[in-house]
Motif scaffolding. Structure first.
Motif, PDB file in Angstrom:
ATOM      1  N   ALA A  23      -7.003   7.402  10.138  1.00 43.84           N
ATOM      2  CA  ALA A  23      -6.822   6.117   9.464  1.00 43.84           C
ATOM      3  C   ALA A  23      -7.817   5.968   8.319  1.00 43.84           C
ATOM      4  O   ALA A  23      -7.452   5.531   7.212  1.00 43.84           O
ATOM      5  CB  ALA A  23      -6.977   4.978  10.468  1.00 43.84           C
ATOM      6  N   GLU A  24      -9.062   6.335   8.570  1.00 46.03           N
ATOM      7  CA  GLU A  24     -10.085   6.219   7.534  1.00 46.03           C
ATOM      8  C   GLU A  24      -9.782   7.137   6.355  1.00 46.03           C
ATOM      9  O   GLU A  24      -9.997   6.760   5.194  1.00 46.03           O
ATOM     10  CB  GLU A  24     -11.452   6.527   8.128  1.00 46.03           C
ATOM     11  N   LYS A  25      -9.273   8.334   6.628  1.00 49.08           N
ATOM     12  CA  LYS A  25      -8.912   9.254   5.551  1.00 49.08           C
ATOM     13  C   LYS A  25      -7.811   8.682   4.667  1.00 49.08           C
ATOM     14  O   LYS A  25      -7.716   9.013   3.484  1.00 49.08           O
ATOM     15  CB  LYS A  25      -8.453  10.592   6.138  1.00 49.08           C
ATOM     16  N   ARG A  26      -6.995   7.817   5.260  1.00 51.75           N
ATOM     17  CA  ARG A  26      -5.877   7.225   4.513  1.00 51.75           C
ATOM     18  C   ARG A  26      -6.205   5.818   4.013  1.00 51.75           C
ATOM     19  O   ARG A  26      -5.323   5.047   3.658  1.00 51.75           O
ATOM     20  CB  ARG A  26      -4.626   7.223   5.387  1.00 51.75           C
ATOM     21  N   GLY A  27      -7.490   5.498   3.994  1.00 47.65           N
ATOM     22  CA  GLY A  27      -7.929   4.252   3.396  1.00 47.65           C
ATOM     23  C   GLY A  27      -7.802   3.024   4.268  1.00 47.65           C
ATOM     24  O   GLY A  27      -7.833   1.897   3.758  1.00 47.65           O
ATOM     25  N   CYS A  28      -7.690   3.217   5.590  1.00 42.66           N
ATOM     26  CA  CYS A  28      -7.571   2.093   6.517  1.00 42.66           C
ATOM     27  C   CYS A  28      -8.802   2.046   7.427  1.00 42.66           C
ATOM     28  O   CYS A  28      -9.437   3.063   7.679  1.00 42.66           O
ATOM     29  CB  CYS A  28      -6.306   2.208   7.362  1.00 42.66           C
TER      30      CYS A  28
END
Length: 388
Positions: A242-247
């Protein structure tokens, strides 16, 4: 038809009566006899709790209660915080025979300390223990021991706004064996840590969510409704995705069905197709944890009587359609660590969906109402005062 296997059918009479007598005479967990050994080397307390990472600094003392299948519960003891010495074959390390809880102690404006619905945590912990074949205990007696621990470490309860003392009861199977089966010994313990807001961004700040049906947190017939470590460790990989995808967090789906937000229960406030203002949270069907904050928000909403309150299935198709129709008013997560956390965006099937976050909306009302209860600004039956 195969004969059912019962205690009478598989155990000889003499052994059966011995087994029953032993179960009846196992020592229950009692507060009486709880001993206190104070540390001779107190730690330095953090100058600013708000600058400390959540759950990284621990108080001077801890609570321990050992259990043995032949004896039952040993007398509780409060001792200086210390490391454990465990066999490399301990079943908790190999097969996840472990559960935990999370609750908080709050410093009121008048300096006194109180808890929030702690017996609900005790009930849930016993339910988790049953599911994981770990020993159960008297929740009221154990809570008395926890209160003693908090009294010993009362100076660690912070007084800054949006801070608290996080309480982590934990129960682990300690049998040293590589055989897969119930444990014949266990350790119930409690550690404490002063904390600020759970998220690095601060208190009541909106978060963004990744909703990807390829990642599944729980399933029917599993242990999604137990607070076991095995429900949390596997989610870290998805959180990193999620963090890698900006979330910032994950919206957990079961197929198309909403279940939880990160480690929180999820709530959706919308105008339904009948034109009603409706607050929806997924039902307790085995997929989600029965959150203490979840049940509290439902009770508050029903007391207010300003909306329809539903515990029912809701899907991403429902959410996206409500967004397109302009009927989605708010969405938020709720849990002990973060209290109430609004959602401002969902990334679903490579499309971003914006979620309204009104500054005077329902999430803010819930947050303010609960925190007023937590810190004693609102007198409520859910508050449990820790007397001196």
């Amino acid at each position: 038809m195969a004969a059912s296997v019962t205690l009478r059918s598989w155990m000889p009479r003499c052994a059966r009566w011995s087994f029953v007598r032993r179960l009846a005479t196992l020592r229950p967990l009692k507060h009486e006899g709880c001993t206190i050994q104070r540390t001779t080397s107190p730690k330095t307390k953090p100058e600013n709790v708000l600058s400390v990472a959540f759950g990284s600094v621990f108080t001077d003392h801890m609570l321990e209660v050992e259990w043995d299948a032949e004896i039952g519960w040993q007398p509780p003891k409060i001792v200086p915080f210390h490391d454990f010495s465990l066999s490399p074959a301990t079943v908790a390390l190999h097969y996840g025979l472990e559960i935990f809880e999370g609750t908080k102690a709050y410093r009121r404006d008048d300096g006194r300390i109180q808890l929030f619905r702690p017996l609900e945590n005790m009930k849930r912990m016993n339910k988790s223990a049953e599911r994981m074949t770990l020993p159960t205990f008297n929740g009221e007696e154990f809570l008395k021991c926890i209160k003693d621990l908090i009294r010993v470490d009362a100076d660690w309860v912070p007084s800054e706004p949006n801070t608290s003392l996080y309480i982590r009861p934990t129960l682990i199977g300690t049998r040293p064996s590589l055989g897969v089966g119930p444990t014949d010994r266990a350790l119930l313990y409690v550690i404490l840590c002063p904390v600020g807001p759970y998220f690095k961004t601060g208190g009541f700040v909106p978060v963004s969510l990744l909703a990807d049906p390829q990642y599944v947190r729980s399933w029917h017939g599993g242990i999604g409704d137990a607070k076991a470590g095995g429900n949390y460790g596997p989610t870290i990989h998805t959180q990193l995705q999620a963090e890698k995808r900006g979330c910032q967090q994950v919206l957990w789906l079961y197929g198309d069905e909403l279940t939880e937000v990160g480690t929180m229960n999820v709530f959706v406030n919308l105008v339904n197709e009948n034109g009603e203002n409706e607050l929806i949270t997924p039902p307790l069907n085995g997929l989600i944890l029965p959150g203490v904050v979840r049940s509290s928000l439902l009770e508050l909403a029903r007391q207010w009587g300003t909306m329809k309150v539903s515990e029912r299935r809701i899907t991403m198709a429902d959410v996206t359609q409500a967004i397109k129709d302009g009927r989605l008013m708010e969405m938020f997560g709720a849990g002990t660590a973060c209290v109430v956390s609004p959602v401002n965006r969902i990334l679903y099937k490579d499309q971003n969906y914006s979620i309204p976050c009104p500054s005077d909306g329902l999430a803010k009302r819930f947050h303010d109402e609960l925190t007023a209860i937590h810190y004693g600004r609102t007198v409520h039956e859910w508050s449990v005062l820790i007397d001196n």
